[in-house]
Motif scaffolding. Structure first.
Motif, short mmCIF file in Angstrom:
data_model
loop_
_atom_site.label_atom_id
_atom_site.label_comp_id
_atom_site.label_asym_id
_atom_site.label_seq_id
_atom_site.Cartn_x
_atom_site.Cartn_y
_atom_site.Cartn_z
N ASN A 168 46.33 28.58 34.74
CA ASN A 168 45.07 27.88 34.94
C ASN A 168 45.26 26.39 34.74
O ASN A 168 44.71 25.57 35.46
N LEU A 185 43.67 33.46 48.10
CA LEU A 185 42.27 33.68 47.77
C LEU A 185 42.04 35.07 47.19
O LEU A 185 42.78 36.00 47.47
N CYS A 186 40.98 35.19 46.44
CA CYS A 186 40.69 36.41 45.69
C CYS A 186 40.45 37.60 46.61
O CYS A 186 40.84 38.73 46.30
N CYS A 220 43.17 40.62 36.71
CA CYS A 220 41.82 40.55 37.27
C CYS A 220 40.78 40.84 36.20
O CYS A 220 39.74 40.19 36.12
N CYS A 272 37.29 39.15 37.04
CA CYS A 272 37.11 39.47 38.46
C CYS A 272 37.60 40.89 38.65
O CYS A 272 38.80 41.13 38.69
N CYS A 282 34.71 38.69 45.85
CA CYS A 282 35.15 37.72 44.86
C CYS A 282 35.49 36.41 45.56
O CYS A 282 36.32 36.37 46.46
N SER A 283 34.84 35.33 45.16
CA SER A 283 35.01 34.05 45.84
C SER A 283 36.00 33.13 45.15
O SER A 283 36.23 32.02 45.62
N ARG A 284 36.59 33.55 44.05
CA ARG A 284 37.50 32.70 43.30
C ARG A 284 38.91 32.75 43.91
O ARG A 284 39.21 33.60 44.73
N PRO A 285 39.79 31.85 43.45
CA PRO A 285 41.21 32.03 43.79
C PRO A 285 41.72 33.33 43.20
O PRO A 285 41.18 33.84 42.21
N CYS A 286 42.74 33.89 43.79
CA CYS A 286 43.29 35.16 43.31
C CYS A 286 43.74 35.00 41.86
O CYS A 286 44.52 34.10 41.53
N PRO A 287 43.25 35.86 40.95
CA PRO A 287 43.64 35.73 39.54
C PRO A 287 45.13 35.91 39.35
O PRO A 287 45.82 36.54 40.16
N THR A 319 50.95 33.43 39.86
CA THR A 319 49.85 33.38 40.80
C THR A 319 50.38 33.58 42.21
O THR A 319 51.48 33.13 42.54
#
Length: 486
Positions: A25, A142-143, A161, A166, A176-181, A195
């Motif tokens: 992160n 992307l997530c 996740c 997520c 899920c709209s976040r970047p891929c965990p 990542t």
């Protein structure tokens, strides 16, 4: 593939993943975002995740004009390295070629990459690492992408996740709209956390032009900053959607390799040939082919069936059914794996083979070397003038593997016993490079490692679901394909 863990191990994994998640992160917060996207001591690879669900679409569009690929493999002491050309401008990253896993991952960050508990791997100096911030075509996956779903296909509470808030359910629904965990990928004795990243991968063609390059846009791989006992990256050649053959569109074709003997380890002037595509599986009439077995639990890996092993001209020793059949849960079979160094056999069959070999060899045992190295059969052989070239023959009995479909592979000389060091006092010590399979109720019953595949051209015919063998002088093959510099 699944490995059972103790409760203390789970706590270690939890803290490992939590720290790795914090690292990434912070790492990606510092990276620039492009406005447009152009695009081994022995490694027994075992996943703790559940079976990957079948993806509804491919990561890369496949077409009939897909070009074949030829890449050199550089031998090190326990495996074979392939150079990945990633990013814009290109960054060259050396990683293990591994048929026993799917994910491709590379060390990320020259200064921030951290390998925990790697004292046993001190000879593995980090050869190269990837810096996403130095590539204009690099971006985090992307997530809701299919690759993110594949890497997080688990309901394990320690899955990244879950830690990131997520859920897998939201991934599967594409909400899920976040970047891929951040993910965790677990091997037999190691863990990597990173990542999913996409960038341009460049590979070499097989035509007469040595500069022929194919660009693969949006190639997905793991950008790893923290590992446990995994100092070098890996390119996965399994059948899953994240593997290199899958992303390059070769799952309906195949690949082949011809591993150089260990004596060429770290020799920069010669490389083992790796061919991917039609050329790898065509004109193989003289090969012996054994069928690929399908594991219901681990469908992405390559299994073959072992029926027997013969020592010298003696009686053939039958192997347990578990080496050619799967139980109701999908455990059993023999995994053929370029990422595992030595062949592993289950007990009590391994001990029976050990006894047969010991009774056929008359050289004095080197039990002190056995105690120091952990190998089970070591012998002292006369070596005049301390010159290995003067050792014309070692008189060791041949070892023949009998696979399904009447395939008999006599291991080439040097694929069973290996010199543990330079000769001393006109004597050299050679040890058997087989190992007993650790007791486990899950996973393969045996593993056919890369040391026993040396000087054998191995063909993975994915279209006909079979694996072929032919004894070959891989050094000569490398020369004929322009992979030997003089």
């Amino acid at each position: 593939m699944t490995t059972p863990f103790s409760l203390s191990t789970y706590f270690f994994i939890f803290f490992f993943l939590s720290s790795a998640l914090l690292h990434f992160n912070q790492c990606y917060a510092k990276e620039k975002k492009p406005s447009s996207y152009s695009l081994v001591l022995s490694l027994t690879h075992t996943e703790t995740r559940l079976t990957i669900p079948k993806s509804s679409h491919n990561l890369v569009k496949k077409n009939s004009e897909t070009l074949d690929i030829k890449e050199p493999l550089r031998e090190v002491r326990d495996g074979y390295l392939i150079s990945l050309n990633i990013g814009t401008p290109p960054q060259i990253i050396q990683v293990y070629m591994d048929t026993g896993s799917d994910l491709t991952w590379v060390p990320c960050g020259n200064l921030s990459f951290d390998c925990i508990d790697c004292d046993d791997y001190k000879d593995h100096k980090l050869m190269s690492s990837f810096s996403p911030s130095f590539s204009s075509s690099s971006y985090r996956d992307l997530c809701a992408s299919s690759s993110c779903i594949d890497i997080h296909s688990s309901d394990n509470p320690f899955d990244q996740c879950t830690i990131a808030g997520c859920s897998l359910n939201s991934l599967l629904k594409g909400t899920c709209s976040r970047p891929c965990p951040s993910f965790a990928y677990t091997y037999g004795e190691g863990i990597v956390s990173g990542t999913l990243t996409r960038d341009t991968l460049r590979v070499h063609g097989t035509n007469s032009n040595p500069n022929s390059i194919r660009e693969v846009p949006k190639f997905v791989f793991g950008c790893v900053g923290t590992t446990y006992r995994e100092p070098i990256g890996i390119v996965g050649f399994g059948k899953g959607p994240l593997s290199l053959p899958s992303q390059l569109g070769f799952l309906q074709k195949g690949f082949s390799h011809c591993f150089l003997p260990f004596k060429f380890a770290n020799n920069p002037n010669i490389s083992s040939p790796l061919v991917v595509g039609d050329q790898a599986i065509s004109s193989k009439e003289n090969f012996q082919f054994t069928p690929m077995l399908k594991s219901p639990m681990y469908p992405n890996f390559y299994y073959i069936g072992l029926e027997a092993i013969t020592v010298g001209n003696g009686a053939t020793t039958q192997v347990p059914l578990t080496l050619r059949e799967f139980d109701s849960l999908g455990n059993g079979g023999m995994l053929i794996d370029s990422g595992t160094t030595y062949t592993h056999l289950p007990e009590p069959f391994y001990s029976n083979l050990f006894t047969a070999l010991r009774s056929s060899i008359n050289y004095p045992r080197a039990e002190d070397i056995e105690a120091r190295t952990g190998f089970d059969l070591c012998y002292r052989l006369p070596c005049p003038n301390n010159n290995l070239n003067s050792l014309v023959t070692d008189d060791f009995p041949s070892i023949t593997f009998h696979f399904l479909n009447n395939v008999s592979l006599v291991l080439p000389s040097g694929n069973d016993f290996y010199a543990m060091g330079a000769p001393r006092n006109s004597t050299v010590v050679k040890c058997l490079l087989f190992q007993s399979m650790e007791d486990s109720e899950e996973g393969p019953a045996g593993i056919f490692g890369n040391f026993q595949q040396q000087n054998v051209e191995v063909v993975y015919d994915l279209e006909k679901e079979r694996i072929g063998f032919q004894i070959t002088d891989c050094a000569s093959a490398a020369t004929s394909q322009g992979l030997h510099k003089t």
